[in-house]
Design a protein around this motif. Structure first.
Motif, short mmCIF file in Angstrom:
data_model
loop_
_atom_site.label_atom_id
_atom_site.label_comp_id
_atom_site.label_asym_id
_atom_site.label_seq_id
_atom_site.Cartn_x
_atom_site.Cartn_y
_atom_site.Cartn_z
N ASP B 116 3.50 -30.43 -16.14
CA ASP B 116 4.40 -30.13 -15.03
C ASP B 116 5.07 -31.38 -14.47
OD1 ASP B 116 4.12 -27.37 -14.97
OD2 ASP B 116 2.16 -27.56 -14.01
N ARG B 117 5.31 -32.35 -15.33
CA ARG B 117 5.89 -33.59 -14.83
C ARG B 117 7.22 -33.34 -14.13
NH1 ARG B 117 7.06 -38.76 -18.63
NH2 ARG B 117 7.98 -37.16 -19.92
N SER B 154 4.53 -33.19 1.11
CA SER B 154 3.18 -33.75 1.07
C SER B 154 2.17 -32.68 0.66
CB SER B 154 2.85 -34.31 2.46
OG SER B 154 1.49 -34.51 2.61
N TYR B 155 2.31 -31.50 1.25
CA TYR B 155 1.42 -30.39 0.92
C TYR B 155 1.52 -30.04 -0.57
CZ TYR B 155 0.03 -25.50 0.53
OH TYR B 155 -0.53 -24.32 0.14
N LEU B 156 2.76 -29.94 -1.04
CA LEU B 156 2.95 -29.55 -2.44
C LEU B 156 2.38 -30.60 -3.39
CD1 LEU B 156 6.61 -28.22 -2.22
CD2 LEU B 156 4.56 -26.87 -2.60
N LEU B 157 2.50 -31.87 -3.00
CA LEU B 157 2.07 -32.93 -3.91
C LEU B 157 0.57 -33.19 -3.84
CD1 LEU B 157 5.17 -35.21 -3.50
CD2 LEU B 157 4.35 -34.22 -5.63
N ILE B 158 -0.02 -33.06 -2.64
CA ILE B 158 -1.47 -33.21 -2.57
C ILE B 158 -2.11 -32.12 -3.44
CG2 ILE B 158 -3.50 -33.07 -1.09
CD1 ILE B 158 -1.75 -34.10 1.19
N GLY B 159 -1.55 -30.92 -3.32
CA GLY B 159 -2.10 -29.82 -4.09
C GLY B 159 -1.43 -29.66 -5.44
N PHE B 160 -0.88 -30.75 -5.98
CA PHE B 160 -0.12 -30.61 -7.22
C PHE B 160 -1.01 -30.08 -8.33
CE2 PHE B 160 1.81 -32.21 -11.15
CZ PHE B 160 3.06 -31.63 -11.02
N TRP B 161 -2.24 -30.53 -8.35
CA TRP B 161 -3.18 -29.99 -9.34
C TRP B 161 -4.00 -28.89 -8.67
CZ3 TRP B 161 -3.93 -35.75 -10.27
CH2 TRP B 161 -3.04 -36.20 -11.28
N THR B 165 -9.88 -26.12 -6.97
CA THR B 165 -9.96 -25.55 -5.63
C THR B 165 -10.05 -26.63 -4.55
OG1 THR B 165 -11.16 -23.76 -6.65
CG2 THR B 165 -11.17 -23.84 -4.25
N ASP B 166 -10.84 -27.68 -4.82
CA ASP B 166 -11.02 -28.67 -3.75
C ASP B 166 -9.71 -29.42 -3.47
OD1 ASP B 166 -11.30 -29.63 -6.29
OD2 ASP B 166 -12.59 -31.30 -5.73
N TYR B 167 -8.87 -29.56 -4.49
CA TYR B 167 -7.56 -30.19 -4.25
C TYR B 167 -6.68 -29.28 -3.39
CZ TYR B 167 -8.57 -33.77 -7.79
OH TYR B 167 -9.11 -34.81 -8.47
N ALA B 243 -6.37 -36.29 1.30
CA ALA B 243 -5.05 -36.22 0.68
C ALA B 243 -5.00 -37.04 -0.61
CB ALA B 243 -3.98 -36.73 1.64
N MET B 244 -6.00 -37.86 -0.84
CA MET B 244 -6.03 -38.65 -2.06
C MET B 244 -6.22 -37.77 -3.30
SD MET B 244 -5.37 -41.63 -1.19
CE MET B 244 -4.50 -41.32 0.30
N ALA B 245 -6.40 -36.46 -3.07
CA ALA B 245 -6.49 -35.54 -4.19
C ALA B 245 -5.19 -35.54 -5.00
CB ALA B 245 -6.78 -34.13 -3.68
N GLY B 246 -4.09 -35.88 -4.35
CA GLY B 246 -2.81 -35.88 -5.05
C GLY B 246 -2.76 -36.96 -6.11
#
Lengths: 522, 636
Positions: B116-117, B154-161, B165-167, B243-246
């Motif tokens: 999904d690049r 920010s929301y979309l990118l933190i949760g990009f993956w 679930t934890d992301y 937020a480092m999940a992104g």
């Protein structure tokens, strides 16, 4: 001594164009070969309605510059509200005409030959021969002519004649449905009988008013009202009976009983035409009578009109909730809308006139569009034969998945009926309700808002049905299908949908125009 | 090119690119990432043009309003969408688009193996556009549009993956905590409209002298709440670590260099309001001081390299907040530190990404060690960033952080001692945890299985990253090294910002400046020494030791999540449950009752509609009789 009236031919052009088209239409039936008849009739009717619309626009500019005036020795009035109602009428007629003319799978919505006994061999032959009852076009033109005269009628006799001219073709049209012909003919007869009954009331009222004032002209009645002494029984009873006659046409409770049966039985395209256009004409006439003649009678007529308005809103809404047939649901919904519209009539506030006409346009667009869509949703039996329209609500389940465009447009019209913001219906309700508040009828507005809230229930229920319910599996293997058409209905539906959205999102242009039409010429 | 057009295009190009990438979908997979890079680069070029155009005009004319369109004409409230091009906004423009473009380039290689690049680049472009709207807006209303836009990106990118679930939970947490802050911004705007009747910057600031201090304090605190949410300041800081999940480029761009500094921008932009509300201003400084210590302490205990950097970001933004809370004397320093921090922190995040790239996405620093041998470029560029954040002369951070410490010591009474003391101690702790991070990662013995030692775990082959990743790191490292010094030549950066921040006479700190510099450097050296002794000279345990009470608390973000859970989340849940019950029993009950009543009446009324025309006629006749009776009753 009889003085020949001066006739303002130019101002009569809209009526003349339509009447001419209707008469020529009759000749077309006689002289044009069958193969090309439908096309000629359709072109003639569409051009006539469009031409009349242009003429009305032209008269509007004339009235804007040189003021309203009376025509034909006072029989008609050319003023803002009349022209505006006529314009709305013609727009809706043109759209309804497209739906009426449309054919799906090579068949229109009318019986191949209306004279055939339903279910007879003769009818079957006529169907196989591909006959078509193209008389529907001149009939429609006659009806539109009557509707066009109705809002402009300035004396009660002209009003009565217009009423009959618009009603008689509708009685016939109602009986021409291709499928379920017995139901259609029953509807036609009921409509005729009850219509005649209500015409009698109108005539009785007319006679009483003539007895009171010695005139049937609205302006002379208006002058005579304040002078009532001793004979006020005649005046009040006469006014009430005339109003009853008009209330029958708009389908107000308790004069509404014909509505569901006729809406259900009539060919769907005719129902759309009737529901939208008759209501415009009848409300415009009602507005003129109430605003011109009865302002001095407010205290006497208010209990009657308020009761009728409340009953109409409540009964229309409550009965719509328990319906299981799509057309009957829409019929009761139209009864409820008549109640909302009555608020603008009762308001006796200048803003009420423009508000009612805007509401009529919003309601008419949604009505023509939704009945146009209803005509496309059909039942398919186990052998794959497409038959009559899918009347039962349950047959609409799951339509959103199979025909998303149709379902979304239908949902849009339903939302407009329900008065959800960003649709035309909301703006219309807002205009009428605020006029009613300005006119001091706030208790009615409270009832109206509550009724709207309850009404939203059955509109949204249909949306839920279409989008979130699995289609039922019928025991006889029948299913619901959406037929392809020549495209005329699609054009009408798209125009209605675009109009519904535009009037909801940017209503200011049309509101500015309706605001200019806030005064009747006495 | 006119300023109007350039300012419009600078926002429009990335926005358009984001739209194209999202609408084309998979069809643009092949070229999507380069389109994203090109859009960001185009914005960067335009930003430089805007900078040159401002530099070419005299200082007093360096504020250009750009009217876009009439946006919300609603009665008394009339908001026009317009941009304000002035030194402050152009500074941000340069930071966002330049660092942004470098990170775009980096991400081309970093995200190469992600299906999904293209979507990633669409979101990055969306973020850039929203952030540019935020800083260019000439009213609080339009600023809010950008504010929400960056929140969304920010929301979309933190949760990009978000398949993990934890992301997804981390993304939601960031989103919700930001909403709390946004509420503050909305309330502030509402208060401004109630008192001033406008939300446009120039009108608001012109009206400030006529407002009561009570109102101004309330507005200032509301704005501060908004700033705290966006900039991860105490007490709304808990989301930043999660937020480092992104993906790491996101952490570098959004959660280090740009978006999280929006709160500082808001405070500096609203300077005139805070000037007139000293209480609110003091609260800003205190929040900054608390957060800078808070972040620094948390940073000392984190073993996750990205979370340690996140804590450091929080702490550094605390410095900026502290400076912004000092009034005009601190505004320019806050922005200066923000600017240099954007470079060196972004550089270090990219370095961390490069390390993860070479180490199979491992983030636990206890599994690193001695990486300087394997990745020279990453080591050197990271090292320059490390020197910068430590504040070692002549690297960038020295110039900017030192100014803030000096400014914090200006004043009377207890404030300079408390605020300045916090800033000074913070510098020492910063030196400790950043050195800890640097040594644990790049020095000492390898604590992973390199095929030669006897460490457990899968065999790792650390390697340097491709040029697409190292070049941006090198450019940022150059900035970390030299930017601060260059901009300090003749104090040119402060003169440049003067039209916005105002000219301030020099104030002497309560302690002489040379003493302060010396004290800072001593503390920094102490911090580095302690870190060296523990994390370079001594063996670093592979599994974290139990640690002291403080360490355990710091590992858990000083129990902020626990506090939030107990104070807000649980009572909130109970409140919602109660209200749900009330809604079901009372509101729904009434509605259902009404519905059942309507159906009941409908069934009864239906019987009247029996299909017989004679009944209908009778109904009408009865109706008419009743009408006549009603109308005539009064006359008899």
């Amino acid at each position: 001594m009889f003085v020949a009236p001066h006739i303002e031919w130019a101002a009569l052009t809209p009526v003349l164009i339509l009447l001419g088209a209707a008469v020529i239409g009759v000749l077309v039936e006689a002289f044009v070969p069958r193969a090309s008849r439908r096309l000629v009739q359709l072109a003639l009717s569409a051009l006539a309605v469009a031409g009349a619309l242009v003429a009305v626009t032209w008269r509007w500019t004339v009235v804007q510059s040189s003021g309203p005036r009376e025509l034909v020795a006072g029989a008609l009035r050319e003023d803002g509200p009349a022209l505006l109602a006529q314009a709305v009428l013609l727009v809706l007629s043109l759209l309804a005409l497209l739906v009426i003319a449309d054919r799906s799978r090579g068949e229109d919505g009318f019986a191949p030959t209306a004279a055939a006994v339903p279910g007879s061999e003769y009818e079957d032959q006529a169907r196989r021969a591909g006959l078509a009852q193209t008389e529907v076009f001149p009939l429609t033109m006659f009806a539109v002519t009557g509707m066009l005269v109705f809002p402009a009628a300035a004396d009660l006799l002209t009003m009565f004649i217009a009423l009959e001219v618009l009603s008689l073709p509708l009685y016939l049209l109602a009986g021409l449905a291709r499928y379920r012909r017995l139901l259609s003919q029953e509807a036609s007869l009921k409509y005729f009988l009850l219509g005649a009954f209500s015409s009698a009331f109108f005539l009785m009222g007319l006679a009483l008013l003539y007895g009171y004032a010695g005139s049937v002209r609205l302006d002379e009645l208006a002058v005579a009202v304040p002078a009532m002494a001793g004979m006020d029984g005649l005046l009040l009873a006469g006014s009430a009976l005339v109003i009853v006659g008009l209330l029958f046409k708009v389908g107000a409770v308790p004069f509404h009983a014909w509505t569901p049966d006729v809406y259900q039985g009539a060919p769907t395209s005719v129902t759309g035409f009737m529901a939208a256009c008759t209501k415009v004409a009848a409300f415009a006439a009602l507005l003129r009578f109430v605003y011109v003649v009865t302002p001095g009678l407010t205290w006497d007529l208010a209990p009657f009109l308020w009761t009728v308005a409340i009953l109409t809103m409540v009964v229309g809404t409550v009965l719509a909730i328990v319906q299981t047939d799509m057309k009957r649901t829409l019929a009761y919904s139209s009864v409820a809308h008549a109640g909302f519209l009555l608020l603008g009539v009762i308001a006796l506030d200048e803003r009420g006139i423009g508000g009612v006409i805007f509401y009529l346009l919003a309601y008419g667009l949604a009505t023509v569009g939704s009945f146009g869509l209803v005509s496309l949703v059909r039942t398919k039996d186990a052998d794959g034969n497409v038959t009559s329209e899918a009347g039962h609500l349950s047959e609409w389940a799951g339509l959103g998945r199979r025909s998303p465009v149709l379902a979304v447009s239908f949902a849009l019209f339903l939302l407009s009926f329900a008065g959800i913001p960003l649709t035309a219906g909301f703006t219309g309700k807002f205009a009428v309700f605020s006029a009613a508040v300005a006119g001091g009828a706030w208790p009615l507005v409270v009832v109206a808002v509550l009724a709207s809230a309850a009404a939203a229930f059955f509109y949204v229920r249909i949306i839920v049905l279409m989008f979130f319910t699995e289609p039922p599996v019928a025991e006889d293997g029948s299913s619901t299908t959406v037929v392809r058409t020549e495209g005329l209905t699609a054009v009408a539906v798209v125009v209605c949908a675009v109009g519904t959205v535009l009037l909801g999102v940017v209503p200011s242009a049309i509101l500015a125009i309706t605001a200019q039409a806030s005064k009747f010429l006495l | 090119m006119s300023v109007d057009l350039a300012a419009t295009l600078v926002v429009a190009i990335p926005l358009l690119s984001a739209g194209v990438l999202l609408l084309l979908g998979r069809r643009s997979d092949g070229f999507g990432h380069w389109l994203g890079v090109a859009a960001s680069a185009a914005s960067c070029v335009l930003s430089v043009l805007l900078l040159l155009s401002l530099l070419g005009s005299p200082a007093e004319d360096r504020s250009v309003g750009v009217h876009l369109f009439s946006w919300i004409p609603a009665g008394e409230l009339s908001v026009d969408a317009g941009f304000l091009v002035d030194p402050l906004s152009v500074t941000f423009l340069i930071l966002i688009t330049f660092v942004g473009t470098l990170i775009h380039v980096y991400a081309v290689a970093y995200m190469e193996h992600d299906d999904d690049r293209r979507r990633f680049f669409a979101y990055l472009n969306l973020f850039v556009a929203a952030m540019l709207i935020l800083v260019l807006a000439d009213s609080y209303a339009l600023l809010f549009v950008g504010w929400e836009g960056v929140g969304l990106a920010s929301y979309l990118l933190i949760g990009f993956w978000n398949q993990r679930t934890d992301y997804a939970v981390a993304a939601k947490k960031a989103f919700v905590m930001n909403r709390v802050g946004d509420m503050g911004l909305l309330i502030g705007m509402g208060a401004l409209f109630a008192t001033v009747g406008s939300v446009e910057f120039d009108e608001v600031f012109a009206a400030v002298p006529g407002l009561s201090e009570g109102w101004l304090t309330a507005i200032g605190l509301a704005l501060l709440l908004g700033a705290c949410g966006k900039s991860a300041q105490f007490p709304l800081q808990a989301w930043l670590g999660d937020a480092m999940a992104g993906p790491t480029p996101v952490s570098a761009l959004i959660h280090a260099a740009t978006m999280v500094t929006a709160g500082v921008y808001l405070i500096v932009r609203s300077g005139p309001i805070f000037e007139a509300a000293p209480t609110a201003q003091l609260v800003v400084a205190v929040v900054g001081a608390v957060t800078l210590l808070f972040g620094a302490i948390v940073g000392c205990a984190k073993d996750d390299i990205k979370k340690a950097l996140a804590a450091s970001t929080m702490s550094q933004i605390g410095y900026m907040m502290l400076a912004a809370g000092l009034g005009p004397i601190g505004y320019a320093f806050a922005i200066f530190h923000l600017f240099t921090h954007g470079f060196f922190k972004a550089g270090m995040f990219l370095g961390a990404g490069s390390v993860m790239h070479g180490m199979n996405d491992e983030v636990n620093m206890r599994g690193f060690g001695g990486l300087s041998r394997y990745m020279r470029v990453t080591w050197i560029t990271f090292g320059l960033g490390w020197l910068a954040i430590l504040g070692i002369p002549p690297f960038s951070g020295f110039w900017s952080k030192d100014k803030i410490i000096e400014a914090a010591f200006v004043g009377e009474g207890w404030q300079p001692w408390v605020l300045g003391g916090a800033a000074l101690i913070g510098a020492g702790i910063t030196a400790f945890y950043m050195s800890r991070l640097f040594f644990m990662t790049f020095h000492g013995e390898p604590r992973f299985n390199d095929g030669k030692n006897d460490q457990p775990g899968p065999e790792q082959h650390p390697h340097e990253s491709p040029a697409l990743m190292t070049v941006p790191m090198i450019v940022l490292a150059l900035g970390s090294a030299a930017l601060g010094g260059v901009l300090m030549v003749g104090e040119s950066f402060f003169h440049w910002l003067e039209p916005v921040t105002g000219h301030v006479e020099h104030h002497e700190p309560v302690v002489p400046v040379p003493v302060l510099i010396a004290a800072t450097l001593v503390l920094v050296a102490l911090g580095v020494f302690l870190a060296w002794r523990q994390y370079w000279a001594a063996r670093v345990p592979v599994t974290a030791p139990a640690g002291s009470v403080l360490t355990r608390a710091a590992r858990r973000d000083l129990y902020q999540d626990v506090v939030n859970e107990a104070v807000f989340a649980r009572p909130g849940t109970h409140l919602v449950r109660t209200m749900t019950y009330a809604d079901t029993a009372v509101v729904d009950g009434a509605v259902n009752g009404l519905g059942a009543g309507a159906v009941g009446w409908g069934e009864r009324l239906r019987k009247v509609q029996n299909g017989f025309v004679r009944s209908y006629g009778a109904l009408m006749a009865v109706g008419v009789v009743l009408v006549l009776v009603a109308v005539l009753a009064t006359r008899i």
